[in-house]
Design an enzyme around this catalytic site. Sequence first.
Site, mmCIF file in Angstrom:
data_model
loop_
_atom_site.group_PDB
_atom_site.id
_atom_site.type_symbol
_atom_site.label_atom_id
_atom_site.label_comp_id
_atom_site.label_asym_id
_atom_site.label_seq_id
_atom_site.Cartn_x
_atom_site.Cartn_y
_atom_site.Cartn_z
ATOM 1 N N LYS A 11 -2.358 4.267 13.090
ATOM 2 C CA LYS A 11 -2.762 3.286 12.082
ATOM 3 C C LYS A 11 -3.186 1.979 12.760
ATOM 4 O O LYS A 11 -2.992 1.809 13.978
ATOM 5 C CB LYS A 11 -1.595 3.081 11.108
ATOM 6 N N TYR A 51 -4.255 8.892 0.723
ATOM 7 C CA TYR A 51 -2.931 8.594 0.150
ATOM 8 C C TYR A 51 -2.885 8.798 -1.361
ATOM 9 O O TYR A 51 -2.023 8.216 -2.034
ATOM 10 C CB TYR A 51 -2.526 7.159 0.510
ATOM 11 N N ASN A 115 4.171 1.093 10.075
ATOM 12 C CA ASN A 115 4.911 2.128 10.810
ATOM 13 C C ASN A 115 4.048 2.959 11.767
ATOM 14 O O ASN A 115 4.351 4.108 12.055
ATOM 15 C CB ASN A 115 5.751 2.981 9.859
ATOM 16 N N HIS A 118 0.614 8.178 11.360
ATOM 17 C CA HIS A 118 0.710 9.176 10.282
ATOM 18 C C HIS A 118 0.749 10.572 10.897
ATOM 19 O O HIS A 118 0.064 10.837 11.888
ATOM 20 C CB HIS A 118 -0.524 9.080 9.380
ATOM 21 N N GLU A 129 -6.053 17.087 4.861
ATOM 22 C CA GLU A 129 -6.334 15.881 5.641
ATOM 23 C C GLU A 129 -7.359 16.142 6.749
ATOM 24 O O GLU A 129 -8.255 15.326 6.982
ATOM 25 C CB GLU A 129 -5.024 15.329 6.215
HETATM 26 P P1 DAT Z 1 4.998 9.337 5.818
HETATM 27 O O1 DAT Z 1 3.952 8.420 6.398
HETATM 28 O O2 DAT Z 1 6.234 9.368 6.672
HETATM 29 O O3 DAT Z 1 4.462 10.723 5.521
HETATM 30 P P2 DAT Z 1 4.889 8.887 2.940
HETATM 31 O O4 DAT Z 1 3.873 9.959 2.886
HETATM 32 O O5 DAT Z 1 6.041 8.973 2.001
HETATM 33 O O6 DAT Z 1 5.484 8.719 4.426
HETATM 34 O O7 DAT Z 1 4.200 7.478 2.689
HETATM 35 C C1 DAT Z 1 2.969 7.181 3.317
HETATM 36 C C2 DAT Z 1 3.012 5.774 3.837
HETATM 37 O O8 DAT Z 1 3.206 4.870 2.744
HETATM 38 C C3 DAT Z 1 4.175 5.466 4.786
HETATM 39 O O9 DAT Z 1 3.900 5.860 6.121
HETATM 40 C C4 DAT Z 1 4.299 4.005 4.646
HETATM 41 C C5 DAT Z 1 3.977 3.764 3.180
HETATM 42 N N1 DAT Z 1 5.197 3.700 2.399
HETATM 43 C C6 DAT Z 1 5.965 4.751 2.016
HETATM 44 N N2 DAT Z 1 7.036 4.344 1.336
HETATM 45 C C7 DAT Z 1 6.949 2.992 1.272
HETATM 46 C C8 DAT Z 1 7.739 1.959 0.705
HETATM 47 N N3 DAT Z 1 8.863 2.235 0.036
HETATM 48 N N4 DAT Z 1 7.320 0.679 0.852
HETATM 49 C C9 DAT Z 1 6.198 0.387 1.520
HETATM 50 N N5 DAT Z 1 5.391 1.306 2.076
HETATM 51 C C10 DAT Z 1 5.763 2.586 1.961
HETATM 52 MG MG MG Z 2 3.176 11.436 4.108
#
Ligand code: DAT
Ligand code: MG
Length: 152
Positions: A11, A51, A115, A118, A129
């Site tokens: 990212k 997303y 973070n 991805h 994806e």
């Molecule tokens: P991952 O990236 O581990 O697959 P995810 O698919 O649940 O996690 O969410 C995608 C991204 O969205 C994640 O990397 C960061 C953001 N995100 C997820 N939960 C969040 C939250 N509670 N607050 C802020 N950003 C969040």
């Molecule tokens: Mg995810």
Amino acid sequence: TSSERSFIMIKPDGTSRQIVGDVIKRFEQRGYKLVAIKSLVPSQELAKEHYIDLASRPFYPALVKYITCGTPVIAMVWEGKDIIRQGRRMVGATNPLEADPGSIRGQYCISVGRNIIHASDAFDSATKEIGLWFDPKELADYEPIAAPMITA
Ligand code: DAT
Ligand code: MG
């Protein structure tokens, strides 16, 4: 399977913080094969679609803004045995404060909104994806010379 593929994306914060080389090195050294890679600034449309499952979440607009901020992302496809599950383990938990300290997120970040990286979470999302970010012609088909020394 050994030809399983996952979409892995560094990212904008990972690119900006110059963690690209370390991420690639970890996957290479583990024994995975890089089949596609490109640097790009994603469009709003692409980021939103990537997303889309999170569209109803309160953080979705901020997430799309972060991914499209103007700093490039590094989009990759990695291939090899159990890459989807192992990629998730190597990346670490979504919230970096819960990520194993040896994982990429656990080593490099502290905020869920920044973070670093991805990784696809399942076969269906990986397939979706890879198709979203890459044209089939961009996916390489080759055998690394060390392959027989990595998979028996
Ligand atoms: P991952 O990236 O581990 O697959 P995810 O698919 O649940 O996690 O969410 C995608 C991204 O969205 C994640 O990397 C960061 C953001 N995100 C997820 N939960 C969040 C939250 N509670 N607050 C802020 N950003 C969040
Ligand atoms: Mg995810």
